[in-house]
Scaffold this motif. Structure first.
Motif, mmCIF file in Angstrom:
data_model
loop_
_atom_site.group_PDB
_atom_site.id
_atom_site.type_symbol
_atom_site.label_atom_id
_atom_site.label_comp_id
_atom_site.label_asym_id
_atom_site.label_seq_id
_atom_site.Cartn_x
_atom_site.Cartn_y
_atom_site.Cartn_z
ATOM 1 N N ALA A 84 46.752 42.542 37.440
ATOM 2 C CA ALA A 84 47.760 42.269 36.411
ATOM 3 C C ALA A 84 48.444 40.950 36.717
ATOM 4 C CB ALA A 84 48.773 43.401 36.362
ATOM 5 N N ARG A 85 48.832 40.252 35.648
ATOM 6 C CA ARG A 85 49.535 38.982 35.814
ATOM 7 C C ARG A 85 50.899 39.077 35.164
ATOM 8 N NH1 ARG A 85 45.503 34.482 33.680
ATOM 9 N NH2 ARG A 85 46.141 35.495 31.769
ATOM 10 N N GLY A 86 51.829 38.385 35.755
ATOM 11 C CA GLY A 86 53.161 38.296 35.176
ATOM 12 C C GLY A 86 53.970 39.574 35.352
ATOM 13 N N PRO A 87 55.277 39.469 35.142
ATOM 14 C CA PRO A 87 56.148 40.642 35.291
ATOM 15 C C PRO A 87 55.964 41.626 34.132
ATOM 16 C CG PRO A 87 57.405 38.762 34.525
ATOM 17 C CD PRO A 87 56.017 38.261 34.795
ATOM 18 N N VAL A 88 56.150 42.878 34.450
ATOM 19 C CA VAL A 88 56.090 43.934 33.444
ATOM 20 C C VAL A 88 57.479 44.555 33.359
ATOM 21 C CG1 VAL A 88 55.030 46.116 32.792
ATOM 22 C CG2 VAL A 88 53.670 44.371 33.947
ATOM 23 N N ARG A 89 58.079 44.528 32.183
ATOM 24 C CA ARG A 89 59.449 45.031 32.026
ATOM 25 C C ARG A 89 59.527 46.528 32.270
ATOM 26 N NH1 ARG A 89 62.022 42.034 26.801
ATOM 27 N NH2 ARG A 89 61.471 39.938 27.435
ATOM 28 N N LYS B 221 57.951 49.099 38.122
ATOM 29 C CA LYS B 221 57.959 48.564 39.478
ATOM 30 C C LYS B 221 56.591 47.994 39.837
ATOM 31 C CE LYS B 221 61.509 51.645 41.220
ATOM 32 N NZ LYS B 221 61.836 52.702 42.158
ATOM 33 N N ASN B 222 55.539 48.708 39.477
ATOM 34 C CA ASN B 222 54.186 48.289 39.818
ATOM 35 C C ASN B 222 53.455 47.782 38.574
ATOM 36 O OD1 ASN B 222 54.512 49.146 42.481
ATOM 37 N ND2 ASN B 222 53.909 51.219 41.956
ATOM 38 N N ARG B 223 52.770 46.672 38.734
ATOM 39 C CA ARG B 223 51.951 46.160 37.651
ATOM 40 C C ARG B 223 50.594 46.862 37.706
ATOM 41 N NH1 ARG B 223 52.184 39.930 38.761
ATOM 42 N NH2 ARG B 223 51.511 40.763 40.724
ATOM 43 N N GLU B 224 50.045 47.187 36.547
ATOM 44 C CA GLU B 224 48.762 47.874 36.494
ATOM 45 C C GLU B 224 47.638 46.877 36.290
ATOM 46 O OE1 GLU B 224 48.724 51.004 33.627
ATOM 47 O OE2 GLU B 224 50.639 51.805 34.294
ATOM 48 N N ASP B 225 46.487 47.150 36.934
ATOM 49 C CA ASP B 225 45.309 46.317 36.745
ATOM 50 C C ASP B 225 44.834 46.417 35.301
ATOM 51 O OD1 ASP B 225 45.324 45.628 39.407
ATOM 52 O OD2 ASP B 225 43.788 47.077 39.982
ATOM 53 N N VAL B 226 44.185 45.361 34.846
ATOM 54 C CA VAL B 226 43.572 45.347 33.519
ATOM 55 C C VAL B 226 42.118 45.772 33.688
ATOM 56 C CG1 VAL B 226 42.909 43.909 31.567
ATOM 57 C CG2 VAL B 226 45.099 43.526 32.715
ATOM 58 N N ILE B 227 41.714 46.829 33.016
ATOM 59 C CA ILE B 227 40.338 47.311 33.090
ATOM 60 C C ILE B 227 39.565 46.701 31.927
ATOM 61 C CG2 ILE B 227 38.826 49.319 33.110
ATOM 62 C CD1 ILE B 227 41.245 50.936 34.155
ATOM 63 N N ALA B 228 38.661 45.757 32.240
ATOM 64 C CA ALA B 228 37.894 45.066 31.203
ATOM 65 C C ALA B 228 36.630 45.833 30.837
ATOM 66 C CB ALA B 228 37.539 43.662 31.672
ATOM 67 N N VAL B 229 35.990 46.447 31.828
ATOM 68 C CA VAL B 229 34.801 47.282 31.630
ATOM 69 C C VAL B 229 35.047 48.551 32.423
ATOM 70 C CG1 VAL B 229 32.312 47.471 32.003
ATOM 71 C CG2 VAL B 229 33.295 45.279 31.340
ATOM 72 N N HIS C 191 27.528 53.007 35.872
ATOM 73 C CA HIS C 191 28.959 53.185 36.179
ATOM 74 C C HIS C 191 29.649 51.849 36.444
ATOM 75 C CE1 HIS C 191 28.191 57.428 36.306
ATOM 76 N NE2 HIS C 191 27.237 57.238 37.195
ATOM 77 N N LEU C 192 29.299 50.833 35.672
ATOM 78 C CA LEU C 192 29.827 49.494 35.885
ATOM 79 C C LEU C 192 31.300 49.431 35.476
ATOM 80 C CD1 LEU C 192 28.514 46.925 36.957
ATOM 81 C CD2 LEU C 192 28.266 46.163 34.605
ATOM 82 N N THR C 193 32.125 48.943 36.383
ATOM 83 C CA THR C 193 33.562 48.810 36.152
ATOM 84 C C THR C 193 34.024 47.459 36.666
ATOM 85 O OG1 THR C 193 33.934 51.186 36.362
ATOM 86 C CG2 THR C 193 35.833 49.775 36.713
ATOM 87 N N LYS C 194 34.886 46.810 35.883
ATOM 88 C CA LYS C 194 35.507 45.564 36.329
ATOM 89 C C LYS C 194 36.996 45.627 36.023
ATOM 90 C CE LYS C 194 36.007 41.406 37.857
ATOM 91 N NZ LYS C 194 35.965 41.183 39.294
ATOM 92 N N LYS C 195 37.796 45.483 37.075
ATOM 93 C CA LYS C 195 39.250 45.452 36.943
ATOM 94 C C LYS C 195 39.745 44.084 37.364
ATOM 95 C CE LYS C 195 39.865 50.325 38.062
ATOM 96 N NZ LYS C 195 40.492 51.288 38.976
ATOM 97 N N PHE C 196 40.722 43.570 36.623
ATOM 98 C CA PHE C 196 41.376 42.314 36.967
ATOM 99 C C PHE C 196 42.814 42.630 37.357
ATOM 100 C CE2 PHE C 196 38.063 40.976 33.986
ATOM 101 C CZ PHE C 196 37.474 39.946 34.704
#
Length: 98
Positions: free
Chosen positions: A14-19, A22-30, A7-12
């Motif tokens: 979010a960077r920078g503004p999202v047009r 309101k909330n930026r979402e994490d990037v799920i790499a794994v 069940h390996l998961t890695k989230k980074f």
């Protein structure tokens, strides 16, 4: 030595503004990756650019800490061990000595 990813998961973050959001979402790499490398087998990870291959290898080596899940070398849970105590190595595609 058998390597097991549970069940390996890695989230980074979010960077920078999202047009328009309101909330930026994490990037799920794994995402919830289950995998077993049997003892004595040679395994290749294949996939398109950005699918999480390098991130998974960095997690196994301990260069990144997983957001969730466990990593086992044999019967030993090495998820919390630092890279220098894991007894594994990795050769990078582009490497240099510092």
């Amino acid at each position: 030595m058998k390597i097991v990813l549970q069940h390996l998961t890695k989230k980074f973050p979010a960077r920078g503004p999202v047009r328009g959001r309101k909330n930026r979402e994490d990037v799920i790499a794994v995402n919830d990756f289950d995998f077993e490398i049997p003892d004595g087998k040679l395994i290749g990870l294949l996939g398109p650019s950005g699918c999480g291959k390098s991130t998974a290898l960095n997690l196994i080596c301990g260069l990144l800490k997983p957001t969730d899940g466990k990593i086992f070398f044999g019967e030993d849970d090495v998820t919390g061990l630092p890279p220098e105590n894991r007894g594994v190595g990795m050769v990078f595609q582009n490497y240099a000595l510092y």
